[in-house]
Write a protein that holds these residues in place. Structure first.
Motif, PDB file in Angstrom:
ATOM      1  N   THR A 279       0.831  -1.199   0.000  1.00  0.00           N
ATOM      2  CA  THR A 279       0.000   0.000   0.000  1.00  0.00           C
ATOM      3  C   THR A 279       0.871   1.257   0.000  1.00  0.00           C
ATOM      4  OG1 THR A 279      -0.134   0.114   2.413  1.00  0.00           O
ATOM      5  CG2 THR A 279      -1.839  -1.158   1.259  1.00  0.00           C
ATOM      6  N   ARG A 280       0.258   2.339  -0.494  1.00  0.00           N
ATOM      7  CA  ARG A 280       0.942   3.635  -0.523  1.00  0.00           C
ATOM      8  C   ARG A 280       0.002   4.700   0.022  1.00  0.00           C
ATOM      9  NH1 ARG A 280       2.674   7.097  -5.944  1.00  0.00           N
ATOM     10  NH2 ARG A 280       2.847   9.097  -4.870  1.00  0.00           N
ATOM     11  N   LEU A 281       0.481   5.513   0.945  1.00  0.00           N
ATOM     12  CA  LEU A 281      -0.344   6.548   1.558  1.00  0.00           C
ATOM     13  C   LEU A 281      -0.657   7.640   0.535  1.00  0.00           C
ATOM     14  CD1 LEU A 281      -1.686   7.680   4.132  1.00  0.00           C
ATOM     15  CD2 LEU A 281       0.469   8.922   4.570  1.00  0.00           C
ATOM     16  N   GLU A 282      -1.948   7.879   0.307  1.00  0.00           N
ATOM     17  CA  GLU A 282      -2.380   8.927  -0.620  1.00  0.00           C
ATOM     18  C   GLU A 282      -2.724  10.213   0.106  1.00  0.00           C
ATOM     19  OE1 GLU A 282      -2.250   8.703  -3.796  1.00  0.00           O
ATOM     20  OE2 GLU A 282      -1.868   6.559  -4.009  1.00  0.00           O
ATOM     21  N   GLY A 283      -3.016  10.112   1.408  1.00  0.00           N
ATOM     22  CA  GLY A 283      -3.317  11.317   2.172  1.00  0.00           C
ATOM     23  C   GLY A 283      -4.108  11.002   3.420  1.00  0.00           C
ATOM     24  N   THR A 284      -4.253  12.005   4.289  1.00  0.00           N
ATOM     25  CA  THR A 284      -5.029  11.860   5.520  1.00  0.00           C
ATOM     26  C   THR A 284      -6.021  13.011   5.638  1.00  0.00           C
ATOM     27  OG1 THR A 284      -3.390  13.074   6.827  1.00  0.00           O
ATOM     28  CG2 THR A 284      -3.138  10.676   6.708  1.00  0.00           C
ATOM     29  N   GLU A 285      -7.112  12.753   6.348  1.00  0.00           N
ATOM     30  CA  GLU A 285      -8.110  13.769   6.645  1.00  0.00           C
ATOM     31  C   GLU A 285      -8.481  13.643   8.124  1.00  0.00           C
ATOM     32  OE1 GLU A 285      -9.019  15.968   4.457  1.00  0.00           O
ATOM     33  OE2 GLU A 285      -8.224  15.028   2.630  1.00  0.00           O
ATOM     34  N   THR A 286      -8.837  14.761   8.738  1.00  0.00           N
ATOM     35  CA  THR A 286      -9.201  14.754  10.164  1.00  0.00           C
ATOM     36  C   THR A 286     -10.493  15.530  10.370  1.00  0.00           C
ATOM     37  OG1 THR A 286      -6.859  14.669  10.787  1.00  0.00           O
ATOM     38  CG2 THR A 286      -8.418  15.306  12.496  1.00  0.00           C
ATOM     39  N   SER A 287     -11.348  15.043  11.264  1.00  0.00           N
ATOM     40  CA  SER A 287     -12.574  15.758  11.604  1.00  0.00           C
ATOM     41  C   SER A 287     -12.794  15.689  13.108  1.00  0.00           C
ATOM     42  CB  SER A 287     -13.779  15.146  10.877  1.00  0.00           C
ATOM     43  OG  SER A 287     -14.133  13.904  11.455  1.00  0.00           O
ATOM     44  N   THR A 288     -13.688  16.525  13.599  1.00  0.00           N
ATOM     45  CA  THR A 288     -14.076  16.417  15.005  1.00  0.00           C
ATOM     46  C   THR A 288     -14.876  15.134  15.205  1.00  0.00           C
ATOM     47  OG1 THR A 288     -16.079  17.710  14.597  1.00  0.00           O
ATOM     48  CG2 THR A 288     -14.113  18.918  15.284  1.00  0.00           C
TER      49      THR A 288
END
Length: 344
Positions: A279-288
């Motif tokens: 696998t290859r990291l494409e990105g991260t997202e964060t929310s409350t």
């Protein structure tokens, strides 16, 4: 009687002198405008044998022309330029053939500008033909920062086609190779400046994506290396992953999050290599925590892994959950539901 005559003659003399001294001639004011002139500079190119050449023969696009001050850059093919609003005097004329920053030839002359007139000066520049030899262009490419051998198939891109823009020295230049080749050399390129358009095409000739190289120069008997070019498709037609989550099978409310001390949920999106399963990291997202969902767009067609992590205010992971093999296609949204179950 005699005295009267003398006085009359005296008066006549005074009147005559006054008329002579006063005069009626109109003098030019001291600040009268001086008529200005113009200087037209023409140039031609000849070799040592006296044969007339054109700008393309000597591989030149611009000419620098100066008349005693800073030079101006002029399109070589115009053959002339005019300086206007000049004071009447002699001007030194310097004309230089420019190959990029390199001066190929210099011609000198003088122009005597007359009031209200246009003076013409002809300058002959001696240079030799440069484009007897052709040059070549080398380039490599990737697609979405991925190797062509992988992305060409995913995009159904069969061919990389190269065409020259109309501003190029040779707008008829074309070339094409297999998309998966990843590199190419274009030979027999006429020396001069180019702007190339590179287009990835499907088997039916339809366009996948294209890019412009920007202006560059090909030199005689040389190779111009354009370096590594990257086609970007994910910004113009990517897919999207929409991940909604619950906490212990309940809607993620503020009360539930506060009871657990949970503040944020982080989503990591990884693409999966179908050959190696790496696998290859494409990105991260964060929310409350109470938001209940996260999303990631502009993804290329592929299989993906999504991991959600429930975290407290110090970044400590309270629990996590992972879903694999989520298919994403262009222009589509893939929805996944994940239940986060923290240990109590």
């Amino acid at each position: 009687m005699m005295l009267f005559r003398k006085n009359r003659n005296f008066l006549i003399l005074i009147t005559f002198l006054a008329a002579s001294c006063g005069g009626t001639e109109e003098l030019s004011p001291p600040d009268a405008e001086i008529p200005l002139g113009a200087l037209k500079v023409r140039w031609s190119i000849e070799n040592a044998s006296g044969d007339v050449l054109n700008c393309e023969d000597v591989d030149v696009d611009t000419v620098d022309v100066a008349i005693g001050g800073s030079p101006i850059s002029v399109d070589c093919k115009t053959g002339e330029t005019t300086f206007e609003g000049l004071l009447p005097q002699r001007y030194p004329v310097v004309v230089q053939l420019m190959f990029g920053p390199v001066v190929l030839a210099t011609g000198l002359g003088n122009g005597d500008v007359e009031p209200g007139e246009t003076t013409e000066v002809d300058i002959v520049l001696e240079a030799e033909r440069r484009n007897n030899d052709v040059g070549s262009i080398y380039l490599k490419w990737r697609i979405d920062d991925q190797p062509p051998a992988r992305r060409c198939g995913e995009l159904e891109a069969l061919t990389l086609r190269v065409t020259a823009e109309s501003s190029s020295i040779d707008p008829t230049l074309t070339a094409d190779v297999a998309c998966t080749d990843g590199e190419m050399t274009i030979t027999n390129a006429k020396p001069g400046s180019y702007d190339l358009r590179l287009t990835l095409e499907r088997p039916d000739g339809s366009k996948v994506v294209s890019l412009l190289t920007g202006n560059f120069r090909v030199v005689s008997a040389g190779t111009t290396n354009l370096g590594l070019l990257n086609f970007t498709t994910v910004l113009t037609g990517g897919g999207k992953i929409y991940a909604q989550y619950t906490i212990s099978s309940s809607v993620a409310t503020t009360d539930i999050c506060d009871q657990l001390g949970a503040k944020e949920v982080r989503m990591s999106v990884r693409s999966i290599d179908v050959q190696t399963q790496s696998t290859r990291l494409e990105g991260t997202e964060t929310s409350t925590c109470p938001k209940g969902y996260l999303s990631r767009d502009k993804l290329r067609t592929n299989l993906y892994l999504v991991q959600l992590e429930l975290m407290d205010g110090f970044g400590i992971i309270l629990t996590s959950s992972t879903v694999r093999d989520i298919p994403v296609t262009f222009g589509q949204t893939s929805t996944v539901s994940i239940d986060l179950v923290p240990e109590r």
